[in-house]
Design a protein around this motif. Structure first.
Motif, PDB file in Angstrom:
ATOM      1  N   ASP A  60       0.864  -1.064   0.161  1.00  0.00           N
ATOM      2  CA  ASP A  60       0.053   0.052  -0.033  1.00  0.00           C
ATOM      3  C   ASP A  60       0.851   1.243  -0.097  1.00  0.00           C
ATOM      4  O   ASP A  60       0.731   2.189  -0.800  1.00  0.00           O
ATOM      5  N   LYS A  64       1.399   4.203  -3.109  1.00  0.00           N
ATOM      6  CA  LYS A  64       1.033   5.480  -2.866  1.00  0.00           C
ATOM      7  C   LYS A  64       2.090   6.506  -3.268  1.00  0.00           C
ATOM      8  O   LYS A  64       2.143   7.303  -3.916  1.00  0.00           O
ATOM      9  N   ARG A 110      -4.938  13.626  -1.623  1.00  0.00           N
ATOM     10  CA  ARG A 110      -5.695  12.577  -0.960  1.00  0.00           C
ATOM     11  C   ARG A 110      -4.452  11.379  -0.723  1.00  0.00           C
ATOM     12  O   ARG A 110      -4.341  10.473   0.523  1.00  0.00           O
ATOM     13  N   HIS A 154      -8.918   3.607   9.855  1.00  0.00           N
ATOM     14  CA  HIS A 154      -8.923   2.397   9.190  1.00  0.00           C
ATOM     15  C   HIS A 154     -10.044   1.471   9.469  1.00  0.00           C
ATOM     16  O   HIS A 154     -10.585   1.621  10.476  1.00  0.00           O
TER      17      HIS A 154
HETATM   18  C1  LIG Z   1      13.063   4.279  11.716  1.00  0.00           C
HETATM   19  C2  LIG Z   1      12.914   2.927  11.411  1.00  0.00           C
HETATM   20  C3  LIG Z   1      11.986   2.244  12.371  1.00  0.00           C
HETATM   21  C4  LIG Z   1      10.376   2.023  12.118  1.00  0.00           C
HETATM   22  C5  LIG Z   1      10.260   1.796  10.751  1.00  0.00           C
HETATM   23  C6  LIG Z   1       8.994   1.587  10.245  1.00  0.00           C
HETATM   24  C7  LIG Z   1       8.721   1.434   8.782  1.00  0.00           C
HETATM   25  C8  LIG Z   1       7.496   1.691   8.387  1.00  0.00           C
HETATM   26  C9  LIG Z   1       7.305   1.898   7.014  1.00  0.00           C
HETATM   27  C10 LIG Z   1       6.183   1.869   6.341  1.00  0.00           C
HETATM   28  C11 LIG Z   1       4.897   2.142   7.081  1.00  0.00           C
HETATM   29  C12 LIG Z   1       3.731   1.878   6.247  1.00  0.00           C
HETATM   30  C13 LIG Z   1       2.984   3.014   5.866  1.00  0.00           C
HETATM   31  C14 LIG Z   1       1.463   2.484   5.731  1.00  0.00           C
HETATM   32  C15 LIG Z   1       0.845   3.706   4.955  1.00  0.00           C
HETATM   33  C16 LIG Z   1      -0.663   3.379   5.047  1.00  0.00           C
HETATM   34  C17 LIG Z   1      -1.505   4.344   4.539  1.00  0.00           C
HETATM   35  C18 LIG Z   1      -2.980   4.067   4.906  1.00  0.00           C
HETATM   36  O1  LIG Z   1      -3.340   4.335   5.691  1.00  0.00           O
HETATM   37  N1  LIG Z   1      -3.502   3.259   3.824  1.00  0.00           N
HETATM   38  C19 LIG Z   1      -5.070   2.757   3.995  1.00  0.00           C
HETATM   39  C20 LIG Z   1      -5.971   3.525   3.280  1.00  0.00           C
HETATM   40  O2  LIG Z   1      -5.504   3.941   2.107  1.00  0.00           O
HETATM   41  P1  LIG Z   1      -6.753   4.185   0.920  1.00  0.00           P
HETATM   42  O3  LIG Z   1      -7.834   2.879   0.888  1.00  0.00           O
HETATM   43  O4  LIG Z   1      -7.634   5.262   1.407  1.00  0.00           O
HETATM   44  O5  LIG Z   1      -6.076   4.582  -0.474  1.00  0.00           O
HETATM   45  C21 LIG Z   1      -4.948   1.273   3.406  1.00  0.00           C
HETATM   46  O6  LIG Z   1      -6.357   0.892   3.606  1.00  0.00           O
HETATM   47  C22 LIG Z   1      -4.045   0.426   4.120  1.00  0.00           C
HETATM   48  C23 LIG Z   1      -3.666  -0.479   3.924  1.00  0.00           C
HETATM   49  C24 LIG Z   1      -2.674  -1.347   4.770  1.00  0.00           C
HETATM   50  C25 LIG Z   1      -2.580  -1.347   6.148  1.00  0.00           C
HETATM   51  C26 LIG Z   1      -1.683  -0.244   6.860  1.00  0.00           C
HETATM   52  C27 LIG Z   1      -1.543  -0.529   8.310  1.00  0.00           C
HETATM   53  C28 LIG Z   1      -0.574   0.477   8.755  1.00  0.00           C
HETATM   54  C29 LIG Z   1       0.064  -0.200  10.293  1.00  0.00           C
HETATM   55  C30 LIG Z   1       1.249   0.861  10.411  1.00  0.00           C
HETATM   56  C31 LIG Z   1       2.570   0.461   9.862  1.00  0.00           C
HETATM   57  C32 LIG Z   1       3.264  -0.666  10.754  1.00  0.00           C
HETATM   58  C33 LIG Z   1       4.436  -1.109  10.414  1.00  0.00           C
HETATM   59  C34 LIG Z   1       4.972  -2.023  11.410  1.00  0.00           C
HETATM   60  C35 LIG Z   1       6.714  -1.953  11.221  1.00  0.00           C
HETATM   61  C36 LIG Z   1       7.453  -1.487  12.423  1.00  0.00           C
END
Ligand SMILES: CCCCCCCC/C=C\CCCCCCCC(=O)N[C@@H](COP(=O)(O)O)[C@H](O)/C=C/CCCCCCCCCCCCC
Length: 218
Positions: A60, A64, A110, A154
């Motif tokens: 995802d 983006k 967005r 979400h």
């Molecule tokens: C300094 C380094 C240490 C930490 C490193 C962390 C690395 C994280 C890298 C990337 C993070 C992911 C970013 C995710 C963006 C999500 C955007 C979003 O909200 N998308 C949703 C909505 O989009 P639309 O449908 O409106 O277009 C989409 O539905 C999301 C789908 C996927 C699920 C997102 C879950 C996010 C969880 C948070 C990240 C957890 C990473 C854990 C790793 C430590």
């Protein structure tokens, strides 16, 4: 003899992410999209190193980033140099779906908003990591940061999948090692440098979106 290593195979390094976020802000606090994207690419590299359980999240984020790169490298790329210029250009030209998805379901505004919300999660998570004790659990820190930020945007199914992925995060020490900085004390010190930068980029973007009433774009 081994050839050069492709960028996506290179090891994650926290210093690199720190450097890109340093480059994000111009003198008058505009946010450069190119460096914002580069910062996220570095973070995605880290996510990928944690294994395929995080693949749906990484995918995802990558999608983006691709949307934003396409704008930046497209025929109107000069309008996308900073987040400020992107907002102005897309709003002035009616390129943002403001209340429901219609003719511009993937506007820059967005798309960036989704990453911007994730930046808040990152800030909260890294601050917990920085101040954590040796026996703290990364899964708990990650879930708490997520519940305070991204989770509010979400649906249930994504929250559930994200919660399950957090459970397989490596322990605190292994997590700090993957950052390729050195001993834990050094990582903690570098986090102390990185978090204010991430926080400033977040705050500037948040205020900009709030001024234009764009914080709830569909
Ligand atoms: C300094 C380094 C240490 C930490 C490193 C962390 C690395 C994280 C890298 C990337 C993070 C992911 C970013 C995710 C963006 C999500 C955007 C979003 O909200 N998308 C949703 C909505 O989009 P639309 O449908 O409106 O277009 C989409 O539905 C999301 C789908 C996927 C699920 C997102 C879950 C996010 C969880 C948070 C990240 C957890 C990473 C854990 C790793 C430590």
């Amino acid at each position: 003899m081994a050839g050069p290593v492709a960028p996506e195979e290179q090891k994650f390094c926290l210093q690199e992410v720190l450097d890109t976020f340093k480059l994000c802000l111009s003198e008058n606090k505009d946010v450069y999209l190119e460096h914002y994207i580069a910062g996220w690419r570095g973070l995605v590299k880290f996510l990928n190193s944690l294994g395929s359980v995080f693949g749906f999240i990484s995918m995802d984020a990558v999608n983006k980033l691709k949307i934003l790169v396409a704008y930046l490298e497209g025929e109107n790329g000069s309008q996308y140099v900073t987040i400020q210029s992107m907002l102005k250009y897309e709003l002035d030209n009616g390129l943002v779906d403001l209340t429901k998805k219609a003719s511009n379901p993937e506007s820059g505004c967005r798309t960036l908003l989704r990453l911007h919300r994730a930046l808040r999660w990152l800030e909260l998570f890294l601050e917990r990591l920085r101040t954590s004790s040796e026996d703290s659990k990364t899964s708990v820190m990650c879930a708490e940061a997520y519940n305070e930020s991204l989770a509010q945007h979400h649906p249930w199914v994504i929250r559930k999948a994200a919660g399950m992925a957090f459970c397989v995060l490596p322990g605190r020490l292994a997590f700090l090692e993957v950052m390729n900085v050195g001993p834990p004390e050094k990582v903690v010190a570098m986090l102390g440098e990185a978090i204010p930068l991430i926080s400033e980029v977040y705050q500037i973007t948040e205020e900009l979106y709030a001024q234009h009433n764009l914080l709830e774009l569909p």
